[in-house]
Enzyme design. Sequence first.
Site, mmCIF file in Angstrom:
data_model
loop_
_atom_site.group_PDB
_atom_site.id
_atom_site.type_symbol
_atom_site.label_atom_id
_atom_site.label_comp_id
_atom_site.label_asym_id
_atom_site.label_seq_id
_atom_site.Cartn_x
_atom_site.Cartn_y
_atom_site.Cartn_z
ATOM 1 C CE LYS A 165 -3.258 -2.928 0.230
ATOM 2 N NZ LYS A 165 -3.985 -3.305 -1.000
ATOM 3 C CE LYS A 266 -10.158 -5.538 -2.418
ATOM 4 N NZ LYS A 266 -9.381 -4.445 -2.953
#
Length: 371
Positions: A165, A266
Amino acid sequence: MKINRLSVFQKNLPLKDPYWLSGGRLKFEVLDATFVKVETDAGITGWGEGTPWGNTYVPAHGPGIRAGIETMAPALLGLDPRQVEHVERAMDLNLPGHLYAKQPIDMACWDIMGQAFDLPIADLLGGKRSTGTPAASSVSSGEPDYMLDIIKSYRDRGYVAHSAKVGGSDTDKDIERIRHLEANRLANEILLYDVNRSWTRREASIVMNAVADLGVTFEQPGETLDDIAQIRSVTTSPISVDESLVTLQDATRIARDGIADVFGIKLNRVGGLTKARRMRDVAIAHGIQIFVMATGGTAMADIEAAHLAQSIPDAFIRACWSCQDMLTVDIAPGSGQRCVNGLITIDDTPGLGIVPDEALLGEPVAVYQIG
Ligand code: MG
């Protein structure tokens, strides 16, 4: 076969460590999970799990799943759960949008269909690969050495894929993170740099062009598809899109306009397997590779993602995120395939292949039934 009862359970899932996204803008410590038990008049029971990654990450909301199921339940009771597209249409008709609330119902219907036809879901989706899928870790944002330590801890457990991230207004820090992690990347490792929408167009241009020589892939480097299309026009690094890949129309636009090279599908965000399999097919038809993920959750949510991942050819699958390792609780001890040595596989158990321990879920918070 008819659905005759829906039972809804709620469980808090604490993370082992606090988790930071978007360069420290968002912090997560516990996930609000909803489990759904779908019973039929044929005696087959299916299970679903919907666990958004908190309520600040994307438009999804743990309590919203329960409220959505309450709204949709009258239209679902009496339907044949094997007819997943009939169930999908009933949900879309009675509650437009709110895809995150539909995914756990869709998941339970696929579980029932698999048990009814004596096949794992991956085979129902077109056929299970014999090779496993690399599990991807999720590396919280922080100082370069902190991030490398997290990668090393997963590396010790066999992981070869990592979603690191990055993002934030300190572009120099992001450049430092990326160069440090790439300098320490092993030859067989897959690293994805996930921005989680946090860059402005200017910041994306600065960082991506500064590390263009590395050829690394960036995920969701801007807020919207319009932003990413513009970023695409001034940079050369490969791009993955996940938060902006919500509908089939998003998928076809990304493919047609060449906005990205990778889809991050997702399941909770896109509304479940019934909708996700169409995105998979669009990707394969257009030479776009795929990451498959739950948005969060237990081994149940991970296994749903693994079934889809195992139906994607080797040349197109990148990795499948394993969230279960980040939690302090396991609601299905001893049940279901787990990530082993960094590889996710699916066995031949019909349906989903995992059943939660109801004693660990507690009493249902709602029950909807015929009669
Ligand atoms: Mg992402």
